[in-house]
Scaffold this motif. Structure first.
Motif, PDB file in Angstrom:
ATOM      1  N   GLY A  70      -6.206  22.798  -6.966  1.00 22.92           N
ATOM      2  CA  GLY A  70      -7.019  22.181  -8.005  1.00 22.92           C
ATOM      3  C   GLY A  70      -6.174  21.485  -9.055  1.00 22.92           C
ATOM      4  N   TYR A  71      -6.792  20.551  -9.721  1.00 18.20           N
ATOM      5  CA  TYR A  71      -6.085  19.697 -10.681  1.00 18.20           C
ATOM      6  C   TYR A  71      -5.352  20.491 -11.754  1.00 18.20           C
ATOM      7  CZ  TYR A  71      -5.252  16.027 -14.126  1.00 18.20           C
ATOM      8  OH  TYR A  71      -4.653  15.168 -15.023  1.00 18.20           O
ATOM      9  N   ASP A  72      -6.030  21.464 -12.363  1.00 23.29           N
ATOM     10  CA  ASP A  72      -5.451  22.175 -13.501  1.00 23.29           C
ATOM     11  C   ASP A  72      -4.207  22.982 -13.144  1.00 23.29           C
ATOM     12  OD1 ASP A  72      -7.439  21.173 -15.159  1.00 23.29           O
ATOM     13  OD2 ASP A  72      -8.764  22.889 -14.805  1.00 23.29           O
TER      14      ASP A  72
ATOM     15  N   SER B 216       1.301  20.807 -11.253  1.00 21.99           N
ATOM     16  CA  SER B 216       2.140  20.104 -12.224  1.00 21.99           C
ATOM     17  C   SER B 216       2.870  18.951 -11.551  1.00 21.99           C
ATOM     18  CB  SER B 216       3.162  21.064 -12.841  1.00 21.99           C
ATOM     19  OG  SER B 216       4.112  21.452 -11.858  1.00 21.99           O
ATOM     20  N   VAL B 217       3.236  17.969 -12.355  1.00 21.23           N
ATOM     21  CA  VAL B 217       4.031  16.847 -11.858  1.00 21.23           C
ATOM     22  C   VAL B 217       5.350  17.365 -11.293  1.00 21.23           C
ATOM     23  CG1 VAL B 217       5.322  14.791 -12.591  1.00 21.23           C
ATOM     24  CG2 VAL B 217       2.958  15.118 -13.351  1.00 21.23           C
ATOM     25  N   GLU B 218       5.924  18.341 -11.965  1.00 18.83           N
ATOM     26  CA  GLU B 218       7.200  18.915 -11.509  1.00 18.83           C
ATOM     27  C   GLU B 218       7.076  19.522 -10.121  1.00 18.83           C
ATOM     28  OE1 GLU B 218       7.208  19.068 -16.017  1.00 18.83           O
ATOM     29  OE2 GLU B 218       5.774  19.490 -14.429  1.00 18.83           O
ATOM     30  N   ALA B 219       5.980  20.250  -9.876  1.00 24.32           N
ATOM     31  CA  ALA B 219       5.799  20.900  -8.578  1.00 24.32           C
ATOM     32  C   ALA B 219       5.669  19.864  -7.463  1.00 24.32           C
ATOM     33  CB  ALA B 219       4.566  21.806  -8.601  1.00 24.32           C
ATOM     34  N   VAL B 220       4.939  18.791  -7.719  1.00 31.99           N
ATOM     35  CA  VAL B 220       4.791  17.732  -6.717  1.00 31.99           C
ATOM     36  C   VAL B 220       6.131  17.062  -6.464  1.00 31.99           C
ATOM     37  CG1 VAL B 220       3.687  15.514  -6.183  1.00 31.99           C
ATOM     38  CG2 VAL B 220       2.349  17.357  -7.250  1.00 31.99           C
ATOM     39  N   ALA B 221       6.871  16.781  -7.538  1.00 39.33           N
ATOM     40  CA  ALA B 221       8.193  16.155  -7.392  1.00 39.33           C
ATOM     41  C   ALA B 221       9.122  17.051  -6.583  1.00 39.33           C
ATOM     42  CB  ALA B 221       8.785  15.867  -8.766  1.00 39.33           C
ATOM     43  N   ASP B 222       9.140  18.340  -6.894  1.00 37.91           N
ATOM     44  CA  ASP B 222      10.000  19.281  -6.153  1.00 37.91           C
ATOM     45  C   ASP B 222       9.630  19.314  -4.678  1.00 37.91           C
ATOM     46  OD1 ASP B 222      11.345  19.910  -8.461  1.00 37.91           O
ATOM     47  OD2 ASP B 222      10.338  21.844  -8.778  1.00 37.91           O
ATOM     48  N   ALA B 223       8.334  19.364  -4.379  1.00 36.34           N
ATOM     49  CA  ALA B 223       7.894  19.418  -2.987  1.00 36.34           C
ATOM     50  C   ALA B 223       8.294  18.165  -2.220  1.00 36.34           C
ATOM     51  CB  ALA B 223       6.371  19.600  -2.918  1.00 36.34           C
ATOM     52  N   ALA B 224       8.294  17.021  -2.923  1.00 32.19           N
ATOM     53  CA  ALA B 224       8.661  15.751  -2.287  1.00 32.19           C
ATOM     54  C   ALA B 224      10.160  15.504  -2.285  1.00 32.19           C
ATOM     55  CB  ALA B 224       7.943  14.599  -2.984  1.00 32.19           C
ATOM     56  N   GLY B 225      10.907  16.375  -2.994  1.00 29.30           N
ATOM     57  CA  GLY B 225      12.359  16.218  -3.042  1.00 29.30           C
ATOM     58  C   GLY B 225      12.815  15.059  -3.906  1.00 29.30           C
ATOM     59  N   VAL B 226      12.034  14.764  -4.966  1.00 29.21           N
ATOM     60  CA  VAL B 226      12.408  13.693  -5.885  1.00 29.21           C
ATOM     61  C   VAL B 226      12.382  14.228  -7.314  1.00 29.21           C
ATOM     62  CG1 VAL B 226      11.510  11.890  -4.342  1.00 29.21           C
ATOM     63  CG2 VAL B 226      10.020  12.827  -6.135  1.00 29.21           C
TER      64      VAL B 226
ATOM     65  N   GLY C  86       2.764   6.880 -12.948  1.00 28.83           N
ATOM     66  CA  GLY C  86       2.495   6.849 -14.379  1.00 28.83           C
ATOM     67  C   GLY C  86       2.229   8.207 -15.005  1.00 28.83           C
ATOM     68  N   GLY C  87       1.742   9.166 -14.232  1.00 27.30           N
ATOM     69  CA  GLY C  87       1.455  10.488 -14.763  1.00 27.30           C
ATOM     70  C   GLY C  87       0.556  11.273 -13.827  1.00 27.30           C
ATOM     71  N   LYS C  88       0.190  12.457 -14.267  1.00 27.09           N
ATOM     72  CA  LYS C  88      -0.585  13.362 -13.418  1.00 27.09           C
ATOM     73  C   LYS C  88      -1.979  12.806 -13.107  1.00 27.09           C
ATOM     74  CE  LYS C  88      -2.441  18.083 -13.385  1.00 27.09           C
ATOM     75  NZ  LYS C  88      -2.448  19.385 -14.085  1.00 27.09           N
ATOM     76  N   ARG C  89      -2.664  12.278 -14.116  1.00 29.97           N
ATOM     77  CA  ARG C  89      -4.009  11.769 -13.887  1.00 29.97           C
ATOM     78  C   ARG C  89      -3.996  10.589 -12.914  1.00 29.97           C
ATOM     79  NH1 ARG C  89      -8.317  12.982 -16.857  1.00 29.97           N
ATOM     80  NH2 ARG C  89      -6.955  13.626 -18.559  1.00 29.97           N
ATOM     81  N   GLU C  90      -3.014   9.700 -13.060  1.00 29.16           N
ATOM     82  CA  GLU C  90      -2.910   8.551 -12.166  1.00 29.16           C
ATOM     83  C   GLU C  90      -2.550   8.988 -10.751  1.00 29.16           C
ATOM     84  OE1 GLU C  90      -2.277   7.213 -16.349  1.00 29.16           O
ATOM     85  OE2 GLU C  90      -1.479   8.842 -15.127  1.00 29.16           O
ATOM     86  N   LEU C  91      -1.722  10.020 -10.651  1.00 28.75           N
ATOM     87  CA  LEU C  91      -1.387  10.577  -9.341  1.00 28.75           C
ATOM     88  C   LEU C  91      -2.650  11.159  -8.697  1.00 28.75           C
ATOM     89  CD1 LEU C  91       0.651  11.441  -7.158  1.00 28.75           C
ATOM     90  CD2 LEU C  91       1.119  13.491  -8.544  1.00 28.75           C
ATOM     91  N   PHE C  92      -3.443  11.886  -9.484  1.00 27.91           N
ATOM     92  CA  PHE C  92      -4.684  12.437  -8.952  1.00 27.91           C
ATOM     93  C   PHE C  92      -5.644  11.324  -8.541  1.00 27.91           C
ATOM     94  CE2 PHE C  92      -9.072  13.841  -9.334  1.00 27.91           C
ATOM     95  CZ  PHE C  92      -9.065  14.906  -8.443  1.00 27.91           C
ATOM     96  N   GLN C  93      -5.697  10.251  -9.331  1.00 26.24           N
ATOM     97  CA  GLN C  93      -6.571   9.131  -8.980  1.00 26.24           C
ATOM     98  C   GLN C  93      -6.177   8.540  -7.626  1.00 26.24           C
ATOM     99  OE1 GLN C  93      -7.383   6.255 -12.108  1.00 26.24           O
ATOM    100  NE2 GLN C  93      -7.510   4.604 -10.604  1.00 26.24           N
ATOM    101  N   ALA C  94      -4.881   8.437  -7.381  1.00 27.57           N
ATOM    102  CA  ALA C  94      -4.424   7.929  -6.080  1.00 27.57           C
ATOM    103  C   ALA C  94      -4.805   8.894  -4.961  1.00 27.57           C
ATOM    104  CB  ALA C  94      -2.910   7.717  -6.108  1.00 27.57           C
ATOM    105  N   VAL C  95      -4.716  10.187  -5.227  1.00 28.48           N
ATOM    106  CA  VAL C  95      -5.125  11.203  -4.244  1.00 28.48           C
ATOM    107  C   VAL C  95      -6.632  11.115  -3.995  1.00 28.48           C
ATOM    108  CG1 VAL C  95      -5.417  13.709  -3.931  1.00 28.48           C
ATOM    109  CG2 VAL C  95      -3.208  12.788  -4.666  1.00 28.48           C
ATOM    110  N   TYR C  96      -7.398  10.948  -5.051  1.00 30.63           N
ATOM    111  CA  TYR C  96      -8.851  10.829  -4.943  1.00 30.63           C
ATOM    112  C   TYR C  96      -9.223   9.613  -4.088  1.00 30.63           C
ATOM    113  CZ  TYR C  96     -13.725  10.469  -6.531  1.00 30.63           C
ATOM    114  OH  TYR C  96     -15.095  10.401  -6.586  1.00 30.63           O
ATOM    115  N   ALA C  97      -8.570   8.481  -4.351  1.00 30.09           N
ATOM    116  CA  ALA C  97      -8.833   7.268  -3.565  1.00 30.09           C
ATOM    117  C   ALA C  97      -8.431   7.466  -2.108  1.00 30.09           C
ATOM    118  CB  ALA C  97      -8.089   6.080  -4.172  1.00 30.09           C
ATOM    119  N   ASP C  98      -7.298   8.137  -1.884  1.00 34.29           N
ATOM    120  CA  ASP C  98      -6.850   8.390  -0.520  1.00 34.29           C
ATOM    121  C   ASP C  98      -7.831   9.316   0.209  1.00 34.29           C
ATOM    122  OD1 ASP C  98      -4.719   8.259   1.615  1.00 34.29           O
ATOM    123  OD2 ASP C  98      -4.716  10.429   1.235  1.00 34.29           O
ATOM    124  N   ALA C  99      -8.384  10.295  -0.501  1.00 40.25           N
ATOM    125  CA  ALA C  99      -9.382  11.192   0.103  1.00 40.25           C
ATOM    126  C   ALA C  99     -10.604  10.388   0.540  1.00 40.25           C
ATOM    127  CB  ALA C  99      -9.784  12.280  -0.891  1.00 40.25           C
TER     128      ALA C  99
END
Length: 196
Positions: free
Chosen positions: A29-31, A34-44, A54-67
């Motif tokens: 879930g969104y809450d 964290s941006v850090e956790a996603v970055a760590d998982a991706a190795g960046v 741009g940030g967490k909300r924009e990242l979620f928006q891209a995920v929402y669109a991809d879904a």
């Protein structure tokens, strides 16, 4: 082996971040993501996430669109082949409900999407994918004389809303498979009320 261009490396990083973020947002879930956790998982680095999204909300928006893109692809695949227009409508809505009832997609599209993103953003993404497909189907059926007269935009919103509510009911049920079967039946009854 030729070296990748900067654009290719950037696209690969974006895709990697999107894949890890989709898994994280779908599972936790969104809450809780964290941006850090996603970055760590991706190795960046965390900076790479901000650079690409741009940030967490924009990242979620891209995920929402991809879904929505993935749901639309499943819906389109379900209506391929020889079918009447009405059978295509029912097969498409069945595929849409089945996809959006899956726990990860349900969390992203039905639970967190409306809470995190602005209504205008949600409408634009829905119109690009599932709502656009459904509205086209209604238009074709109405033109063929199979659908009662009415407002295709409004009925599209109503059917999408009904499907999302049905997906929530499935998720909340103690017997999801049985609830999904019942939801499919109810959506079919709802659609048949629009048949000429």
């Amino acid at each position: 082996m030729p070296r990748r261009t900067q654009a290719e490396r950037s696209a690969a990083t974006t895709a990697e971040l999107l894949a890890h973020a989709s898994t994280a947002f779908g599972n936790d879930g969104y809450d809780c993501v964290s941006v850090e956790a996603v970055a760590d998982a991706a190795g960046v680095t965390k900076g790479a996430v901000y650079h690409h999204f741009g940030g967490k909300r924009e990242l979620f928006q891209a995920v929402y669109a991809d879904a929505h893109h993935r749901i639309a692809a499943r819906t389109t695949g379900a209506v391929a082949g020889e079918m009447t227009g009405w059978a295509r409508l029912e097969a498409g809505t069945t595929a849409f409900l089945t996809a959006v009832a899956r726990p990860r997609l349900q969390r992203i599209v039905v639970v967190d999407g409306p809470r995190v993103l602005a209504p205008a953003v949600i409408r634009e993404i829905e119109d690009r994918y599932a709502a656009g497909l459904l509205r086209q189907a209604f238009f074709r059926l109405r033109e063929a004389g199979v659908l009662i007269p009415g407002d295709d935009v409004l009925r599209t919103r109503m059917v999408i809303g009904a499907i999302c509510e049905a997906a929530t009911a499935v998720a909340e049920s103690s017997s999801p498979a049985e609830a999904l079967g019942a939801a499919h039946g109810e959506i079919r009854h709802l659609l048949r009320g629009l048949r000429a």
